[in-house]
Design an enzyme around this catalytic site. Structure first.
Site: not given
Ligand code: NDP
Length: 274
Positions: A148, A162
């Site tokens: 991020s 985070y």
């Molecule tokens: P979402 O919340 O849309 O997706 C996050 C994904 O991570 C979901 O599929 C969720 O699945 C999964 N996840 C979370 N915790 C767990 C767990 N314990 N076990 C398995 N799966 C897990 O967010 P993003 O698509 O935005 O996030 C993707 C990446 O991008 C992350 O690493 C985030 O930190 C990073 N990011 C995002 C930004 C943004 O603005 N969107 C900015 C900077 C970085 P489920 O809930 O089904 O478990």
């Protein structure tokens, strides 16, 4: 021939957002994909999106799992090997800014919250890399870790744990990249900026509608996103696909690509357009 024909990819956090878009893109470009998340209904939405793109169900391995658990990690790997026979690509995308269970904010968040944040955003990645490493060594494979722009160098006072976990992920990735390249395994990092996904629903407790409004607002503020619009999951998926495609990015090792519409370059006083 599609660019990922004969490649097998595990994409964590593919039940939503950036991971879902990446899974659809890789599958459309020929990869066999393991998709995963904890939420079975949302994971099924990803599977349906892939099938709707015209991909055969035999190219999709859908696994409900918590990636912070040893059982979840082992299931991801064993089911991928059982179904597809090898692993070429690991995309460590699952991550979240987890709210404090006691409702605390900023540096008052609990140590329990700190532990959970590091478990998901750093430790699970380290564990997945350790477990998948022997399989990637056999295929001269690729790893991309999703960090991020919160990792710094700008301070992130609203999310200190985070952003610290993501900063640690970046440095771990650089170290591991040098360690693993001797086995032919490449590791690189993508740092997204604001991307309209479920991220803010989870982190800020927003409804889906509120989340879209929040990201639209950020996109309208030049001191937040100079590009003038908020990122969409596909903007990140194409960068990730570039980094796992050895034909086009083979000489990039241990680097971080920022995809943020310019957010990380802006100092507030220089932002207004005039
Ligand atoms: P979402 O919340 O849309 O997706 C996050 C994904 O991570 C979901 O599929 C969720 O699945 C999964 N996840 C979370 N915790 C767990 C767990 N314990 N076990 C398995 N799966 C897990 O967010 P993003 O698509 O935005 O996030 C993707 C990446 O991008 C992350 O690493 C985030 O930190 C990073 N990011 C995002 C930004 C943004 O603005 N969107 C900015 C900077 C970085 P489920 O809930 O089904 O478990």
């Amino acid at each position: 021939m599609a660019r990922f024909t004969d490649k097998v990819a595990i994409i964590t956090g593919s039940s939503n957002g950036i991971g879902r878009a990446t899974a659809v893109l890789l599958a459309t470009d020929g990869a066999k994909v393991t998709i995963t998340g904890r939420d079975a209904a949302r994971l099924e939405e990803t599977r349906q999106a892939i099938l709707k793109a015209g991909i055969s169900a035999t190219n999709v391995n859908s696994v409900v799992a918590d990636v912070t658990t040893a059982e979840g990690q082992d299931l991801l790997i064993s089911s991928t090997l059982d179904k597809f026979g090898k692993i070429n690509i690991l995309i460590n995308n699952a991550g979240a800014n987890i709210p404090d269970s006691q409702g605390q904010t900023r540096t008052k968040c609990s140590i329990e919250n700190l532990t959970k944040m590091f478990q998901l955003n750093l430790q699970s990645v380290v564990e997945m890399v350790q477990k998948v490493r022997p399989h990637l060594a056999k295929t001269r494979g690729e790893i991309v870790n999703i960090s991020s722009i919160g990792a710094g160098p700008a301070a992130q006072p609203a999310s200190p744990y985070y952003s610290s976990a993501k900063a640690a992920l970046d440095q771990y990735s650089r170290c591991a990249a040098i360690d693993l390249i001797s086995e032919g395994i490449r590791i690189n990092v993508v740092q997204p900026g604001f991307v309209s996904t479920g991220f803010s629903t989870a982190a800020r407790g927003l409804s889906a509608d509120e989340s879209v409004k929040f990201y639209d607002l950020m996109g309208s503020l030049p001191h937040c996103i100079p590009a003038g619009y908020c990122g969409q999951p596909d903007h990140l998926a194409s960068v990730i696909a570039f980094l796992v495609d050895r034909k086009v990015s083979e000489y990039i090792v241990g680097q971080t690509i920022i995809a943020d519409g310019g957010s990380s370059l802006v100092i507030g006083c220089h932002a207004p357009r005039q």
